[in-house]
Every structure is written in structure tokens, then in C-alpha cells.
Design an enzyme around this catalytic site. Structure first.
Site, PDB file in Angstrom:
ATOM      1  N   ARG B  29       0.765  -1.340  -0.042  1.00 52.78           N
ATOM      2  CA  ARG B  29      -0.016  -0.071   0.229  1.00 52.78           C
ATOM      3  C   ARG B  29       0.900   1.058  -0.015  1.00 52.78           C
ATOM      4  O   ARG B  29       0.469   2.397   0.335  1.00 52.78           O
ATOM      5  CB  ARG B  29      -1.070  -0.014   1.090  1.00 52.78           C
ATOM      6  CG  ARG B  29      -2.253  -0.448   0.942  1.00 52.78           C
ATOM      7  CD  ARG B  29      -2.271  -1.855   0.352  1.00 52.78           C
ATOM      8  NE  ARG B  29      -3.657  -2.384   0.202  1.00 52.78           N
ATOM      9  CZ  ARG B  29      -3.870  -3.674  -0.358  1.00 52.78           C
ATOM     10  NH1 ARG B  29      -2.847  -4.399  -0.576  1.00 52.78           N
ATOM     11  NH2 ARG B  29      -5.251  -3.876  -0.409  1.00 52.78           N
ATOM     12  N   THR B  32       6.226   2.252   2.461  1.00 53.69           N
ATOM     13  CA  THR B  32       7.494   2.599   2.583  1.00 53.69           C
ATOM     14  C   THR B  32       7.986   3.814   1.416  1.00 53.69           C
ATOM     15  O   THR B  32       8.756   4.559   1.804  1.00 53.69           O
ATOM     16  CB  THR B  32       8.538   1.396   1.976  1.00 53.69           C
ATOM     17  OG1 THR B  32       8.130   0.492   2.989  1.00 53.69           O
ATOM     18  CG2 THR B  32       9.943   1.740   1.816  1.00 53.69           C
ATOM     19  N   ARG B  82       7.660 -11.890  15.390  1.00 55.37           N
ATOM     20  CA  ARG B  82       7.343 -10.647  14.566  1.00 55.37           C
ATOM     21  C   ARG B  82       7.199  -9.620  15.373  1.00 55.37           C
ATOM     22  O   ARG B  82       7.473  -8.548  15.398  1.00 55.37           O
ATOM     23  CB  ARG B  82       6.206 -10.870  13.547  1.00 55.37           C
ATOM     24  CG  ARG B  82       6.500 -11.454  12.275  1.00 55.37           C
ATOM     25  CD  ARG B  82       5.520 -11.736  11.296  1.00 55.37           C
ATOM     26  NE  ARG B  82       4.389 -12.528  11.899  1.00 55.37           N
ATOM     27  CZ  ARG B  82       3.211 -12.064  11.874  1.00 55.37           C
ATOM     28  NH1 ARG B  82       2.848 -10.748  11.777  1.00 55.37           N
ATOM     29  NH2 ARG B  82       1.983 -12.729  12.444  1.00 55.37           N
ATOM     30  N   ARG B 231      20.547  27.551 -13.585  1.00 55.81           N
ATOM     31  CA  ARG B 231      21.246  28.556 -13.272  1.00 55.81           C
ATOM     32  C   ARG B 231      20.918  29.439 -14.409  1.00 55.81           C
ATOM     33  O   ARG B 231      20.565  29.061 -15.427  1.00 55.81           O
ATOM     34  CB  ARG B 231      22.427  28.754 -12.899  1.00 55.81           C
ATOM     35  CG  ARG B 231      22.766  27.952 -11.491  1.00 55.81           C
ATOM     36  CD  ARG B 231      24.118  27.781 -11.172  1.00 55.81           C
ATOM     37  NE  ARG B 231      24.663  29.200 -10.926  1.00 55.81           N
ATOM     38  CZ  ARG B 231      26.090  29.176 -10.853  1.00 55.81           C
ATOM     39  NH1 ARG B 231      26.967  28.429 -11.135  1.00 55.81           N
ATOM     40  NH2 ARG B 231      26.641  30.594 -10.669  1.00 55.81           N
ATOM     41  N   HIS B 232      20.633  30.874 -14.067  1.00 58.64           N
ATOM     42  CA  HIS B 232      20.764  31.800 -15.377  1.00 58.64           C
ATOM     43  C   HIS B 232      21.803  31.718 -16.225  1.00 58.64           C
ATOM     44  O   HIS B 232      22.891  31.210 -15.889  1.00 58.64           O
ATOM     45  CB  HIS B 232      20.808  33.228 -14.497  1.00 58.64           C
ATOM     46  CG  HIS B 232      21.843  33.366 -13.543  1.00 58.64           C
ATOM     47  ND1 HIS B 232      23.216  33.693 -14.002  1.00 58.64           N
ATOM     48  CD2 HIS B 232      21.593  33.084 -12.330  1.00 58.64           C
ATOM     49  CE1 HIS B 232      23.844  33.862 -12.781  1.00 58.64           C
ATOM     50  NE2 HIS B 232      22.992  33.443 -11.741  1.00 58.64           N
ATOM     51  N   GLU B 303      18.387  34.716  -5.344  1.00 51.67           N
ATOM     52  CA  GLU B 303      19.409  34.224  -4.723  1.00 51.67           C
ATOM     53  C   GLU B 303      19.489  34.558  -3.518  1.00 51.67           C
ATOM     54  O   GLU B 303      18.996  35.332  -2.850  1.00 51.67           O
ATOM     55  CB  GLU B 303      20.568  34.800  -5.680  1.00 51.67           C
ATOM     56  CG  GLU B 303      22.120  34.373  -5.134  1.00 51.67           C
ATOM     57  CD  GLU B 303      22.055  32.801  -5.222  1.00 51.67           C
ATOM     58  OE1 GLU B 303      21.469  32.063  -4.730  1.00 51.67           O
ATOM     59  OE2 GLU B 303      23.459  32.386  -5.701  1.00 51.67           O
ATOM     60  N   LYS B 332      28.815  27.041   7.049  1.00 47.68           N
ATOM     61  CA  LYS B 332      28.170  27.874   5.776  1.00 47.68           C
ATOM     62  C   LYS B 332      26.587  27.622   5.783  1.00 47.68           C
ATOM     63  O   LYS B 332      25.667  28.534   5.381  1.00 47.68           O
ATOM     64  CB  LYS B 332      28.767  27.239   4.670  1.00 47.68           C
ATOM     65  CG  LYS B 332      28.997  28.094   3.486  1.00 47.68           C
ATOM     66  CD  LYS B 332      29.719  27.798   2.520  1.00 47.68           C
ATOM     67  CE  LYS B 332      29.443  28.295   1.001  1.00 47.68           C
ATOM     68  NZ  LYS B 332      30.328  27.685  -0.049  1.00 47.68           N
ATOM     69  N   HIS B 369      19.469  30.590  -9.144  1.00 48.73           N
ATOM     70  CA  HIS B 369      20.672  31.069  -8.573  1.00 48.73           C
ATOM     71  C   HIS B 369      21.488  29.809  -8.030  1.00 48.73           C
ATOM     72  O   HIS B 369      20.804  28.696  -7.677  1.00 48.73           O
ATOM     73  CB  HIS B 369      20.694  32.100  -7.925  1.00 48.73           C
ATOM     74  CG  HIS B 369      19.805  33.040  -8.632  1.00 48.73           C
ATOM     75  ND1 HIS B 369      20.214  34.039  -9.385  1.00 48.73           N
ATOM     76  CD2 HIS B 369      18.400  33.417  -8.590  1.00 48.73           C
ATOM     77  CE1 HIS B 369      19.428  35.232 -10.075  1.00 48.73           C
ATOM     78  NE2 HIS B 369      18.159  34.473  -9.632  1.00 48.73           N
ATOM     79  N   ALA B 371      22.867  29.196  -5.076  1.00 47.43           N
ATOM     80  CA  ALA B 371      22.350  28.544  -3.864  1.00 47.43           C
ATOM     81  C   ALA B 371      21.044  27.942  -3.845  1.00 47.43           C
ATOM     82  O   ALA B 371      20.812  26.942  -3.110  1.00 47.43           O
ATOM     83  CB  ALA B 371      22.544  29.820  -2.535  1.00 47.43           C
TER      84      ALA B 371
END
Lengths: 423, 423
Positions: B29, B32, B82, B231-232, B303, B332, B369, B371
Site C-alpha cells: 500500500r 515505504t 514478529r 542557473r541563469h 538568490e 556555511k 541561482h 544557492a
């Protein structure tokens, strides 16, 4: 290609859409409450929205006083009159769609398959998809409170003895129950709401707009609690009349932070699970710094982004960029600062904040900025988006809003030093 | 007060929350599939998420080959084995919550009230609320295709004759059907999904997180269609190695716009209702300008906002703000440019874009962009958020992604002039 080749930037769904939301339910199931809530939310997001209430057509065209006999399905004459009122409201709705309406909410019992088929066929012939929203309630306490509310407020029972009104209204409900048919797969797309959001059934929903409406319907509740909206205390940029920036509070602003804490302590009941939300900007978090609650900072609460004009005064903008200044004066709602935002952009990014505020069952204090506060206020007070750009929201004032079944109570509490008039 | 007094700014819900999503349903169904989809979405949003698959415990601890007799409820020995696998998975899940896990997805049939009560009591004793998600399917075509899929891919049937596998698997399903009890009010909060999102029942849902999951579940579909990310074209700022800004395309960037149009025309089948989405920045809309489809511009695709460093080179940032530069190098993902954004912020604002992209049943081209593209890519390829800051997404390359039942196919098509390596 009929669509414009360049749509305005927006977080709204990519396609122009229209939709007829058709309410279903016995009297006293909150249909009108839900209709208004959806209409308010959609109007605020910028959709052309209107509620078509069949009861209002009946009252306007057939007079105010109809006792329960008028709603007896075996009363053929009345049945025909009621059907023609439903048709009249539908015709008006379709006419309104032709003139550019986007989302209509058709507020009536629509409690038989037959009646629903009539509305649906009318809409689909006009190219307007239909979403049924049924409100089912089997919680006697909620029904009794709604009946009481209606007895007190309904134009149908002006001047009628309260006990008599309740009796008549209960008889009216019984007439509808006789022929009531709940929504099923034959009705197409629908949402069933059971006991004010306790259970929802979503059937065959497609598209972004129904998904947004579900988020509103999921979070419906009628627990009263205040929302305190305030701007940050006065900042150095307020004094210098500069827009944007990330300035610190002035001594006057600091005093407001202290007084806001007193206000908070006076108004919060111990045990209340109060939330304090601020923007990420210093003047907002500094205003919150003496509050005894943990802060949640939201970028979505940051002030409107003035783009390349950030840090300038309005005088400087006017002098150095007269064309931009004039464009903004002309349409402040849609005007987007170069590399910044418009009020419309701000409304879009505030949508998750509104959903969260609606969901809260305990008090929330929101410390934010002028443009943002205006947009939040416009939502709660059901003001048109165009008003956002002008609403009066002075510094050093807490606006206490308490949402209720039919709108919102408002109280303004000035705290601390008066501040010179702003531009 | 246990909670930190200052939470990071975020569009995530105000409170740290944890949740056990407990799947319910017969074999085949899509439990998962749904588990992975929810896990991918939540991990991308920054939640500590893990799937606990009881079948994997069985295979690991009891060996690979279990024919349908093992799933016969009258086989008491197997039943006990089980049950102990279910317990083992649950104990691991609770241990993981104690170590800071936020959302667990407990993937098993959980098809009896008894078994569900066991899981729910375990979670609630550990202070973790439970949301059941039941997948019901009575569309024989969908079931048959899932059975086929499982027969081909399941570790339970490696090396087994396909017909035999289907027969055994069908017998296994029949064992579960014998004792199947669907969710009802006694199970507490739940979502029932009927025929892959055709109908949903939401019962007693509270909170922001279940609401978000519903949005994902509402938009489930298995119609294959490509998403083209690019990206552009190269802009003057790319050449000058400056971040942010709103520069025009270079001649090389212009040539990419032309070649992108050729790519588009080659790949779009007439009659496809293709959408082209760009950011609001000039380099993105200029890249789209020869495309024959109308554009939708989204601010959410702009961006990452470099705040006060907008327009500077990385060299300049390093020289003039060495501390900020070092902080960014260190983390970052979470580093927020002063008055600008972090990658984490970008992910939050991209959430509506992801929901919209998931919802689309026709091809979509997204011109954005670096990022932003990294964050979108990380979602589709199920990369951890921390990888977003390093993913390789060169200029002048279309990334074609085709989501499928178990992930996403990827193809990269370089178009036009090679561009010098970027920092």
C-alpha cells in the site's frame, strides 16, 4: 496565448484560478462563520472574493419574518420560493465571476444532492470549478451555543421572544434534517468538517487553492485568546526618519521595552503558555529583552525591505529618485522597492504567520514593524489589502486583538512616551 | 525555564517538537514510499528524521527468506518473533529520541489495534506524541503495480521466480487482511490516505508539523514528469566574481538563453502544459526571455541575500571582514550574512516551491541561482542540508530530474560555452 507573458512576481499560485466554495450543512453548523473566515483569508491574500448568502436574498426579497413553516419541505409554495432565491444568488455569483471575481463562497444549506447538482452544473457551465465544504456537528454543546448565538444575533429573530426563537429555530433545523443528504463521491471535490476541525475528510482535492483552504479549516477553533501586536520601541532611525536599517533603540525606545514588560506581566495569567515572537532586527529583539518569556524570532516578521533605498529618508528618495517616489505614491500596495519588497510581497510572506496565529490557543505577543504590523492588522480586522499602506499604527502602543466568532475585538493601549508624528 | 531563551530565527514552528509518525496498512500500500517521502521532506527542512522499518529488522535478525507462512496469524511462533522485531524497532526508536531525534517514521503494517496500542503507549511514556498514517488502497490497478514493483525490488524475493514471488506475496497480504483493523477514534490523531491522496481523513490533528505533513500527503501522485533546473546564463557579476547584485547577462549568458530555448523546444511535447518559473532578478528573466511559455516569477527563487556584502567579491569580504568570512567558512549552512540570509533561511523560503513542484503533473523549468538551485537539488536527490553549501551546480547546464517511486533520476545537459571555474 491568452495569459500575460509576464506575471507579477508573487508567492501566489502560478495560474490565475477561480473557484466556487459551496457550503453544505444544517442551520447552526457554523457555515456563515466558516464562510467569513475563508473570505477574510482569501481577500487578504489578494483574491477577489465575495460571499453569496442565500438567507440574505430571502430576507431582502421576501421579507424578514419567516417562521419554521416556511422551511417545511412539504410546503411546496415556500419550497419554490426558496429555490428561486438559491437561483438568484447563483446567477449573481456567476455574473460576478464574469466580471473578474476569483473566489465566491456560496453560503446556504445545500443539503440535498438535487440542490447541489443545480449549483454545480451552473458553475461548471461557466467554467468555474466547485469545492463543497460541509460542516457536520454532532456535539450538542457546540450546537446549543450556536443556536443561542443565532437566536441573539440573527436578523430572522429581531424582536422575537428568545424562548420562542429557540423553539422556532429548532423546528426549522428539524425540517432540514428530514431531507439531509451528506456529501459523497457523487459530489466531486469536497471537504467535510466534523465538529469544528476535529475531523476533516478531503475528497478529490486538486490544486493549490483548495490546499490553502484546508490549512485554514484544519486550524479552526473558537478558544478566545488575545493577540498583542506592537511595533518595536523608537529606534535611532525613527528619529532620523530613515527607512529600514538595523538601528538600536533610543532611550525612549528602551523605556518602552520596560513598560511593555510591565504590560506583559499585568496581562499574563500564571500558567498561560504565552509566546513572544519578534522579527530578527535589533530594534525588535531589544524591545523584547526584558520579557520573561523565551523569544521566537522570525525573518517573516522583518520590516518591508526597502531595497536600494534602505537607510535613506523619504525626502532623499523623493529628491534623488523622483520617478520611483511618484510610482510608489501611485500604488503603494503593489509598488516594489528596487531590489526590495512591496506590501503585497509582505502579505505573502506573512501567510505562515497568520496560520500560526490562528492555530494558537494561548496568548501571543508579536513585536514587529510598521508595514508588517499593518498587514497583520488588516487580516484580523478584515480590512482590504489596499488599506494596509495607510493604517495608523503608532509607536509605543500595544494593539490587543481578541478574535471572536464574528470578527475581532480591538483595544489600543498607549505605553510610554508619545512620539513625534511620522511621515 | 528549560527552553533556550533565544531560538534561532526560522520559519520553523516556534517550539521544538518531536513526533512519531506510525504507518498503518496492508503490504503493497505504499507505506515505504510514503515513509521515505516524508523523511526526505522533513530532513530537508532541518528536522532530525529517521525511518525505522520493522521489515528490515526481521530480515537482518531472522534472515532473508520468509515465505507467507511466517505471516500467518495462526502461526504462534512466528507471531511472537514478529512482535519481538516490532519491539526491537520501537526500542531503537525511543533510544534515538532520547539522543535528540525529532521525527521518527515507524514503518510497519501496524494493522491491529493491539499492535498500535503497544507502539503508542511506548511513545507516550517517552513523551513523544504519535500520528498514525494509514494507507488504504482499493484500486486494483495501483495494488497490482505496487505488487509488481515489490516483486522486482524487495529483498524478500531476491532470486525467487517472479510468478512464485507474486503468489507468495499475495498470500502474505491475505494473512494480514484476516486481522486488519482500520484506524478509528480510539487511535487518537491520524491521517487516512485513500487511493494515493484521492481522499484523506484527518482526525484530531494538532500542531504545525502534522499540518505540514498533510500538505505533502495531499499532493502525492505518481505521474512521472521532468523538472528542469538551471542557473541563469553568465552575468556581468559572475565575470567580476561579485556576489548578489542584479546584473545583466554577458554575451555568453545571452547565448545560453538561446540554447536553453532550443533545449526547451526539443524536449517539450506539444500539448504539454509546461511551466517556466524564474526568480525576479534580471539575469534569470533575461535567461528566460526567448522561451515560448509565459513566465512565472517568484521572489522565493531569488538568490541568497548576501546582506551588507551584496556586490562584493569573496576576496573583498575576506580582506575587509575576516571574522565574518571565517564564521561563514566554519558553518556555511547556518551562517547568516549580516542583514541577509543563511542557506537554512533559503531552504525555509523554498518550502512552498517544493510543495508546488511536487504537485505539478506536467514539466516545469526553473531558472534560478546557485544557492537556490543547490537547495532544490538537495531535496530531490535526498542530500543532507549540510551538503547544500557545496553541491556542484555549474553555469550553462540543465539538470533534468525525474522523480520516481524510490527517488529521482538525474541527467545533466551542458549547453553552450564552458565558463571559468567558480569560487
Amino acid at each position: 496565448m491568452e495569459r500575460p507573458s509576464y506575471l507579477p512576481s508573487t508567492l501566489r499560485p502560478p495560474r490565475a484560478q477561480c473557484l466556487a466554495v459551496v457550503m453544505v450543512g444544517l442551520p447552526a453548523r457554523g457555515k456563515t462563520y466558516i464562510s467569513r473566515k475563508l473570505a477574510r483569508y482569501l481577500s487578504w491574500l489578494g483574491y477577489q472574493t465575495r460571499v453569496f448568502n442565500v438567507g440574505a436574498y430571502r430576507r431582502e426579497r421576501l421579507g424578514m419574518k419567516h417562521t419554521h413553516e416556511f422551511f417545511d419541505p412539504s410546503n411546496m409554495e415556500a419550497e419554490s420560493a426558496r429555490r428561486s432565491m438559491a437561483r438568484a444568488a447563483m446567477e449573481d455569483m456567476l455574473g460576478w465571476f464574469r466580471e473578474g471575481g476569483e473566489v465566491a463562497i456560496y453560503d446556504a444549506t445545500n443539503h440535498t444532492r438535487d440542490r447541489r447538482a443545480m449549483v454545480r452544473q451552473g458553475c461548471e457551465r461557466a467554467g468555474v470549478p466547485v469545492l463543497f465544504v460541509e460542516s457536520i456537528c454532532d456535539d450538542e454543546a457546540i450546537i446549543a451555543s450556536t443556536v443561542r448565538e443565532i437566536k441573539l444575533n440573527s436578523p430572522d429573530y429581531v424582536g422575537v421572544d428568545p424562548d420562542e426563537a429557540v423553539q422556532d429555530f429548532s423546528a426549522r433545523i428539524a425540517h432540514y434534517e428530514q431531507r439531509y443528504e451528506t456529501l459523497d463521491a457523487s459530489d466531486g471535490s469536497f471537504v467535510k468538517l466534523i465538529n469544528v476541525g476535529h475531523e476533516l475528510v478531503l475528497h478529490d482535492l486538486r490544486g493549490d487553492l483548495p490546499g490553502r483552504l484546508v490549512r485554514v479549516l484544519m486550524n479552526l477553533h473558537i478558544v478566545p485568546r488575545p493577540v498583542w501586536l506592537t511595533r518595536h520601541g523608537e529606534s535611532a532611525y525613527n528619529v532620523a526618519k530613515r527607512v529600514g536599517g538595523d538601528a538600536d533603540l533610543t532611550p525612549r525606545g528602551e523605556r518602552f521595552a520596560v513598560r511593555l514588560t510591565d504590560f506583559f506581566n499585568d496581562h499574563v495569567i500564571p500558567g498561560d503558555d504565552v509566546q513572544v515572537w519578534t522579527s530578527t532586527l535589533k530594534r525588535a529583539t531589544q524591545t523584547a529583552r526584558y520579557l520573561p518569556s523565551p523569544l521566537v524570532t522570525w525573518r517573516a516578521l522583518d520590516e518591508i525591505d526597502a531595497g536600494i533605498f534602505d537607510g535613506m529618508t523619504y525626502e532623499e528618495i523623493k529628491a534623488q529618485h523622483p520617478e520611483e517616489y511618484a510610482r510608489r505614491q501611485k500604488d503603494k500596495l503593489r509598488y516594489r522597492y528596487p531590489r526590495g519588497e512591496s506590501y503585497e510581497d509582505v502579505i505573502q510572506r506573512l501567510e505562515p504567520i497568520i496560520i500560526e496565529l490562528e492555530r494558537q490557543r494561548s496568548p501571543t505577543m508579536v513585536i514587529t514593524h510598521r508595514a508588517v504590523l499593518r498587514c497583520l492588522y488588516a487580516y484580523f480586522l478584515d480590512q482590504p489589502p489596499s488599506s494596509c499602506t495607510r493604517l495608523d499604527v503608532p509607536l509605543h502602543t500595544v494593539i490587543e486583538l481578541t478574535p471572536n466568532a464574528y470578527g475581532c475585538d480591538e483595544e489600543r493601549v498607549p505605553l510610554g512616551d508619545p512620539v513625534p508624528e511620522e511621515v
